[in-house]
Design an enzyme around this catalytic site. Structure first.
Site, PDB file in Angstrom:
ATOM      1  N   SER A   1     111.814  77.563 -29.841  1.00 17.46           N
ATOM      2  CA  SER A   1     113.008  78.374 -30.026  1.00 17.46           C
ATOM      3  C   SER A   1     113.937  77.753 -31.064  1.00 17.46           C
ATOM      4  CB  SER A   1     113.671  78.541 -28.663  1.00 17.46           C
ATOM      5  OG  SER A   1     114.342  79.747 -28.627  1.00 17.46           O
TER       6      SER A   1
ATOM      7  N   HIS B   1     109.901  83.820 -22.736  1.00 18.32           N
ATOM      8  CA  HIS B   1     110.365  82.807 -23.682  1.00 18.32           C
ATOM      9  C   HIS B   1     110.302  81.431 -23.006  1.00 18.32           C
ATOM     10  CE1 HIS B   1     112.670  81.618 -27.182  1.00 18.32           C
ATOM     11  NE2 HIS B   1     113.587  81.032 -26.418  1.00 18.32           N
TER      12      HIS B   1
HETATM   13  C1  GCU Z   1     119.009  82.140 -28.092  1.00 17.83           C
HETATM   14  C2  GCU Z   1     119.044  82.471 -29.550  1.00 17.83           C
HETATM   15  C3  GCU Z   1     117.683  82.282 -30.198  1.00 17.83           C
HETATM   16  C4  GCU Z   1     117.117  80.938 -29.835  1.00 17.83           C
HETATM   17  C5  GCU Z   1     117.136  80.734 -28.343  1.00 17.83           C
HETATM   18  C6  GCU Z   1     116.691  79.369 -27.849  1.00 17.83           C
HETATM   19  O1  GCU Z   1     118.286  83.095 -27.406  1.00 17.83           O
HETATM   20  O2  GCU Z   1     119.511  83.775 -29.671  1.00 17.83           O
HETATM   21  O3  GCU Z   1     117.775  82.419 -31.596  1.00 17.83           O
HETATM   22  O4  GCU Z   1     115.829  80.797 -30.370  1.00 17.83           O
HETATM   23  O5  GCU Z   1     118.448  80.885 -27.869  1.00 17.83           O
HETATM   24  O6  GCU Z   1     116.872  78.385 -28.534  1.00 17.83           O
HETATM   25  O7  GCU Z   1     116.181  79.318 -26.734  1.00 17.83           O
END
Ligand code: GCU
Length: 437
Positions: free
Chosen positions: A270, A415
């Site tokens: 992420s 995620h």
């Molecule tokens: C949020 C953000 C993302 C990122 C994520 C993370 O959701 O919007 O861009 O990748 O956090 O780091 O888990």
């Protein structure tokens, strides 16, 4: 168990959106509503001329790096690239994990003299039974080194205690014992070691804390010009500093005789996947990139206008980016960079792009299409890109029995980073570096 759960909840509150499930309110989850779009072409210079041969590529690559610096991550200060580091081995080769590993802990001081200035703590495990210089996988962690594995020997270095939504002053705190191993599933360290790879990690907050008014607390002021008190338009944001911190860990790893200096793979999830991408884009010493759901401002495509947008990134996480990034809010089809160009910067090094089915916010198909497009650069450079242009079914990694340089999977679930992701990553490393176990 209760305390552990509570500690996890408190820590996760510092990164509320980590837990994002599908698409937040106000964002359309229906892919059939995506407006037609045209991708930026990695093989066309900004002046419209074509990149015809591999010999043209370095010039285009330099142009792309510059565009990412100017518009997204900011510039890594020249002085930061040459800062005299000091490595202090706090713990050398202690048997760990029931004899399966040797643990080393190193402090990387960002100043040859001062101990009170910013520094990063590197945790390194070497598989106990491995011979010869060992390839290593390194990644930044979100919550402190002690969270990657329940090993009582990992030092409890201070972590930022402040939640994003509180107004109290930011402060560093010694993490609770109960936070040990709370991200074991995400890191799968024992699996990595069992396959014969070394594992290294650093807490991202050592370099720059992950909250909006963090600038004074991280490394950025170290590199201000005389009299400067705030970042200029092209100064780096937290993603840039995290990428730099990864490279400083490589500076150490390349001095460690147990580590294979040219077999350093970088991974990240992420926002820390975005940082890993940018680290590898700038630093060729990262030989393989394993990137999990890096999403927008990582490997996904702004131009599909699906999932997270620049408005959200800039408003929720302005500290990640250079000041110029704000110019692109609402202008996803105009920003002069995109995920396919980021992946092109990694060429021709092997890269594994991983998505998750329920992680619509990152736009899995955008991550895949980036990989398809960047594969043209791999081919120009005489390497094998992704072997298909068809979006694969869930849990079917795009794989071939022959060696390929761009790999992709979309797995079941949300995620996250899972054992499934690591299984594919380790096989990918075996494919390129030879099976170790
Ligand atoms: C949020 C953000 C993302 C990122 C994520 C993370 O959701 O919007 O861009 O990748 O956090 O780091 O888990």
């Amino acid at each position: 168990m209760m305390r552990r759960t509570l500690a996890l909840a408190v820590l996760l509150a510092t990164v509320p959106s980590l837990a994002h499930a599908q698409m937040p309110a106000g964002y359309d989850p229906d892919e059939s509503h995506i407006q037609p779009y045209t991708l930026l072409d990695p093989l066309t210079f900004s002046d419209g001329s074509r990149v015809n041969t591999a010999a043209d590529w370095p010039r285009r690559r330099t142009e792309l790096l510059r565009l990412f610096e100017q518009n997204v991550y900011g510039r890594t200060p020249e002085a930061a690239k040459h800062i005299p580091l000091r490595f202090h081995v706090d713990e050398a080769d202690t048997p760990a994990l029931g004899g399966k590993a040797l643990r080393r802990q190193i402090t990387v001081y960002f100043s040859a003299r001062r101990e009170d200035g910013p520094k990063e703590h590197l945790l390194l495990y070497l598989p106990a039974n491995a011979h010869g210089p060992i390839p290593v996988v390194i990644g930044l962690n979100f919550f402190g080194n002690q969270t990657v594995l329940a090993d009582p020997g990992i030092r409890l270095n201070p972590v930022w205690a402040r939640a994003q939504h509180t107004t109290g002053p930011a402060h560093l705190e010694t993490p609770a014992e109960s936070t040990r191993g709370m991200q074991t599933q995400e890191w799968q360290v024992e699996k990595v070691l069992a396959r014969g790879y070394a594992f290294a990690t650093i807490y991202c907050g050592d370099i720059d804390p992950d909250f909006t008014d963090s600038i004074q607390l991280g490394v950025r002021p170290l590199f201000y010009a005389p009299g400067q008190t705030a970042p200029a338009a092209e100064d780096w944001g937290a993603l840039g500093t995290w990428a730099w911190g990864l490279s400083r860990a490589v500076d150490y790893l390349q001095t460690d005789r147990h580590v294979a200096p040219h077999r350093i793979a970088v991974t990240g999830h992420s926002r820390l996947g975005k940082a890993a991408d940018w680290a590898a884009a700038q630093d060729p010493r990262f030989a393989i990139i394993l990137s999990t759901e890096s999403g927008k401002a990582g490997q996904s495509l702004y131009r599909r206008r699906y999932g997270e947008d620049i408005r959200h990134l800039e408003h929720s996480f302005p500290h990640w980016f250079c000041q110029n990034y704000a110019k692109w809010v609402g202008r996803e089809t105009e920003i002069p960079v995109d995920g396919n160009l980021m992946l092109s910067l990694l060429a021709p090094r092997p890269v594994y792009v991983a998505s998750a089915k329920d992680d619509l916010w990152s736009d899995p198909r955008g991550e895949f299409l980036s990989a398809v497009d960047a594969s043209r650069v791999y081919r120009l450079l005489g390497h094998q890109g992704l072997v298909t242009t068809e979006f694969p079914p869930v849990d079917h990694p795009v794989d071939t029995p022959v060696q390929h340089d761009v790999a992709y999977h979309i797995r079941t679930g949300k995620h996250d980073v899972t054992a499934y992701d690591w299984d594919q990553y380790l096989s990918f490393l075996d494919l390129h570096w030879g099976r170790r176990q």
